[in-house]
Design a protein around this motif. Structure first.
Motif, PDB file in Angstrom:
ATOM      1  N   LEU A 220      51.597  33.102 -61.997  1.00  0.00           N
ATOM      2  CA  LEU A 220      52.055  31.837 -62.553  1.00  0.00           C
ATOM      3  C   LEU A 220      51.099  30.721 -62.153  1.00  0.00           C
ATOM      4  CD1 LEU A 220      55.884  32.032 -61.766  1.00  0.00           C
ATOM      5  CD2 LEU A 220      54.620  32.981 -63.710  1.00  0.00           C
ATOM      6  N   SER A 221      50.944  29.767 -63.047  1.00  0.00           N
ATOM      7  CA  SER A 221      50.116  28.598 -62.775  1.00  0.00           C
ATOM      8  C   SER A 221      50.953  27.338 -62.942  1.00  0.00           C
ATOM      9  CB  SER A 221      48.932  28.533 -63.744  1.00  0.00           C
ATOM     10  OG  SER A 221      48.108  29.663 -63.629  1.00  0.00           O
ATOM     11  N   CYS A 222      50.605  26.321 -62.175  1.00  0.00           N
ATOM     12  CA  CYS A 222      51.266  25.023 -62.269  1.00  0.00           C
ATOM     13  C   CYS A 222      50.179  23.962 -62.230  1.00  0.00           C
ATOM     14  CB  CYS A 222      52.248  24.838 -61.130  1.00  0.00           C
ATOM     15  SG  CYS A 222      52.992  23.191 -61.060  1.00  0.00           S
ATOM     16  N   ALA A 223      49.952  23.346 -63.368  1.00  0.00           N
ATOM     17  CA  ALA A 223      48.933  22.309 -63.462  1.00  0.00           C
ATOM     18  C   ALA A 223      49.572  20.941 -63.307  1.00  0.00           C
ATOM     19  CB  ALA A 223      48.220  22.410 -64.807  1.00  0.00           C
ATOM     20  N   ALA A 224      48.984  20.141 -62.432  1.00  0.00           N
ATOM     21  CA  ALA A 224      49.508  18.802 -62.183  1.00  0.00           C
ATOM     22  C   ALA A 224      48.638  17.758 -62.853  1.00  0.00           C
ATOM     23  CB  ALA A 224      49.558  18.531 -60.694  1.00  0.00           C
ATOM     24  N   SER A 225      49.260  16.755 -63.387  1.00  0.00           N
ATOM     25  CA  SER A 225      48.531  15.624 -63.950  1.00  0.00           C
ATOM     26  C   SER A 225      49.237  14.340 -63.538  1.00  0.00           C
ATOM     27  CB  SER A 225      48.457  15.707 -65.477  1.00  0.00           C
ATOM     28  OG  SER A 225      49.749  15.694 -66.040  1.00  0.00           O
ATOM     29  N   GLY A 226      48.520  13.256 -63.651  1.00  0.00           N
ATOM     30  CA  GLY A 226      49.085  11.968 -63.269  1.00  0.00           C
ATOM     31  C   GLY A 226      48.593  11.516 -61.916  1.00  0.00           C
ATOM     32  N   ARG A 227      48.602  12.436 -60.953  1.00  0.00           N
ATOM     33  CA  ARG A 227      48.066  12.147 -59.636  1.00  0.00           C
ATOM     34  C   ARG A 227      47.543  13.449 -59.058  1.00  0.00           C
ATOM     35  NH1 ARG A 227      51.558   8.343 -55.775  1.00  0.00           N
ATOM     36  NH2 ARG A 227      49.560   8.475 -54.736  1.00  0.00           N
ATOM     37  N   THR A 228      46.720  13.362 -58.052  1.00  0.00           N
ATOM     38  CA  THR A 228      46.288  14.583 -57.393  1.00  0.00           C
ATOM     39  C   THR A 228      47.362  15.022 -56.401  1.00  0.00           C
ATOM     40  OG1 THR A 228      45.199  13.429 -55.583  1.00  0.00           O
ATOM     41  CG2 THR A 228      43.897  13.857 -57.552  1.00  0.00           C
ATOM     42  N   PHE A 229      47.285  16.279 -56.056  1.00  0.00           N
ATOM     43  CA  PHE A 229      48.248  16.861 -55.126  1.00  0.00           C
ATOM     44  C   PHE A 229      47.906  16.565 -53.663  1.00  0.00           C
ATOM     45  CE2 PHE A 229      51.533  18.863 -57.145  1.00  0.00           C
ATOM     46  CZ  PHE A 229      51.225  19.944 -57.956  1.00  0.00           C
ATOM     47  N   SER A 230      46.876  15.798 -53.395  1.00  0.00           N
ATOM     48  CA  SER A 230      46.278  15.742 -52.063  1.00  0.00           C
ATOM     49  C   SER A 230      47.258  15.379 -50.946  1.00  0.00           C
ATOM     50  CB  SER A 230      45.109  14.774 -52.043  1.00  0.00           C
ATOM     51  OG  SER A 230      45.561  13.476 -52.415  1.00  0.00           O
TER      52      SER A 230
ATOM     53  N   ASN B  67      43.428  20.963 -59.627  1.00  0.00           N
ATOM     54  CA  ASN B  67      44.725  20.371 -59.310  1.00  0.00           C
ATOM     55  C   ASN B  67      45.863  21.292 -59.760  1.00  0.00           C
ATOM     56  OD1 ASN B  67      45.608  18.070 -57.898  1.00  0.00           O
ATOM     57  ND2 ASN B  67      46.364  17.125 -59.772  1.00  0.00           N
ATOM     58  N   THR B  68      45.694  22.546 -59.428  1.00  0.00           N
ATOM     59  CA  THR B  68      46.610  23.592 -59.896  1.00  0.00           C
ATOM     60  C   THR B  68      47.051  24.454 -58.723  1.00  0.00           C
ATOM     61  OG1 THR B  68      45.590  23.631 -62.089  1.00  0.00           O
ATOM     62  CG2 THR B  68      46.813  25.596 -61.416  1.00  0.00           C
ATOM     63  N   VAL B  69      48.299  24.838 -58.752  1.00  0.00           N
ATOM     64  CA  VAL B  69      48.832  25.765 -57.760  1.00  0.00           C
ATOM     65  C   VAL B  69      49.245  27.041 -58.477  1.00  0.00           C
ATOM     66  CG1 VAL B  69      51.185  24.825 -57.896  1.00  0.00           C
ATOM     67  CG2 VAL B  69      50.447  26.009 -55.832  1.00  0.00           C
ATOM     68  N   TYR B  70      49.073  28.166 -57.792  1.00  0.00           N
ATOM     69  CA  TYR B  70      49.334  29.466 -58.390  1.00  0.00           C
ATOM     70  C   TYR B  70      50.388  30.225 -57.578  1.00  0.00           C
ATOM     71  CZ  TYR B  70      44.828  28.428 -60.527  1.00  0.00           C
ATOM     72  OH  TYR B  70      43.811  27.823 -61.208  1.00  0.00           O
ATOM     73  N   LEU B  71      51.038  31.159 -58.241  1.00  0.00           N
ATOM     74  CA  LEU B  71      51.915  32.095 -57.563  1.00  0.00           C
ATOM     75  C   LEU B  71      51.572  33.487 -58.085  1.00  0.00           C
ATOM     76  CD1 LEU B  71      54.301  32.328 -55.547  1.00  0.00           C
ATOM     77  CD2 LEU B  71      55.811  32.452 -57.547  1.00  0.00           C
ATOM     78  N   GLN B  72      50.894  34.250 -57.252  1.00  0.00           N
ATOM     79  CA  GLN B  72      50.567  35.620 -57.590  1.00  0.00           C
ATOM     80  C   GLN B  72      51.745  36.494 -57.160  1.00  0.00           C
ATOM     81  OE1 GLN B  72      47.800  37.030 -59.163  1.00  0.00           O
ATOM     82  NE2 GLN B  72      49.014  38.906 -59.096  1.00  0.00           N
ATOM     83  N   MET B  73      52.308  37.210 -58.105  1.00  0.00           N
ATOM     84  CA  MET B  73      53.486  38.015 -57.839  1.00  0.00           C
ATOM     85  C   MET B  73      53.142  39.479 -58.065  1.00  0.00           C
ATOM     86  SD  MET B  73      56.412  35.636 -59.646  1.00  0.00           S
ATOM     87  CE  MET B  73      55.810  35.958 -61.297  1.00  0.00           C
ATOM     88  N   ASN B  74      53.207  40.261 -57.011  1.00  0.00           N
ATOM     89  CA  ASN B  74      52.917  41.691 -57.071  1.00  0.00           C
ATOM     90  C   ASN B  74      54.172  42.488 -56.741  1.00  0.00           C
ATOM     91  OD1 ASN B  74      50.189  41.068 -57.563  1.00  0.00           O
ATOM     92  ND2 ASN B  74      49.727  41.056 -55.364  1.00  0.00           N
ATOM     93  N   SER B  75      54.131  43.762 -57.063  1.00  0.00           N
ATOM     94  CA  SER B  75      55.259  44.664 -56.775  1.00  0.00           C
ATOM     95  C   SER B  75      56.577  44.052 -57.243  1.00  0.00           C
ATOM     96  CB  SER B  75      55.313  44.963 -55.271  1.00  0.00           C
ATOM     97  OG  SER B  75      54.110  45.537 -54.827  1.00  0.00           O
ATOM     98  N   LEU B  76      56.584  43.584 -58.450  1.00  0.00           N
ATOM     99  CA  LEU B  76      57.760  42.889 -58.964  1.00  0.00           C
ATOM    100  C   LEU B  76      58.949  43.828 -59.104  1.00  0.00           C
ATOM    101  CD1 LEU B  76      55.979  40.591 -61.519  1.00  0.00           C
ATOM    102  CD2 LEU B  76      57.545  39.798 -59.749  1.00  0.00           C
ATOM    103  N   LYS B  77      60.125  43.266 -58.862  1.00  0.00           N
ATOM    104  CA  LYS B  77      61.377  44.006 -58.927  1.00  0.00           C
ATOM    105  C   LYS B  77      62.282  43.368 -59.975  1.00  0.00           C
ATOM    106  CE  LYS B  77      61.126  44.644 -53.902  1.00  0.00           C
ATOM    107  NZ  LYS B  77      61.830  44.421 -52.614  1.00  0.00           N
TER     108      LYS B  77
END
Length: 124
Positions: free
Chosen positions: A20-30, A77-87
C-alpha cells in the motif's frame, strides 16, 4: 492542511503480498507521525503500524509484527505498507493517517488527517 491518498489495495490469495502507498500533499511529513489503520466489516478500527517521519522509528501492532513493514520515501512524501504472508483476517479497508508532532501512537483519536481508505481482500 494535509491530504492523504492511499493506493495499492486489491484482492490477493492467502500467503500473498501487497504494498500500500499513501501519498501526502499540502505539507511535508517532516514533523509528523504517519500511521496505518484498518477496519473490517462489523469491527472497530484498529491500529496496524506507524512511523516517525523524523528518524524513521517504527511501531507495529502485534498482529502484523514480522509480516508487515512500514517505510517512507522522503523525496516522494509517501509512506508505504508492505504486507507479506497475508491472511484472510487481514481483510479490511486500510487507512493512512497523519499525526502532528513526534509521539508514536496507536490511538486513532490522536491522528489529525486521514485518507479515504483502500480495500484489501485476502481469499482463503
Amino acid at each position: 492542511q494535509v491530504q492523504l491518498v492511499e493506493s495499492g489495495g486489491g484482492l490477493v490469495q492467502a500467503g500473498g503480498s501487497l504494498r500500500l502507498s499513501c501519498a501526502a500533499s499540502g505539507r511535508t511529513f517532516s514533523s509528523y507521525v504517519a500511521g496505518w489503520f484498518r477496519q473490517a466489516p462489523g469491527k472497530e478500527r484498529e491500529f496496524v503500524a506507524a512511523i516517525r517521519w523524523s528518524g524513521g522509528s517504527t511501531y507495529y501492532a502485534d498482529s502484523v509484527k514480522g509480516r508487515f513493514t512500514i517505510s517512507k520515501d522522503n523525496a516522494k512524501n509517501t509512506v508505504y505498507l508492505q504486507m507479506n504472508s497475508l491472511k484472510p483476517e487481514d481483510t479490511a479497508v486500510y487507512y493512512c493517517a497523519a499525526a502532528r508532532g513526534y509521539t508514536m501512537t496507536n490511538n486513532g483519536a490522536n491522528y489529525d488527517y486521514w485518507g479515504q481508505g483502500t480495500q484489501v481482500t485476502v481469499s482463503s
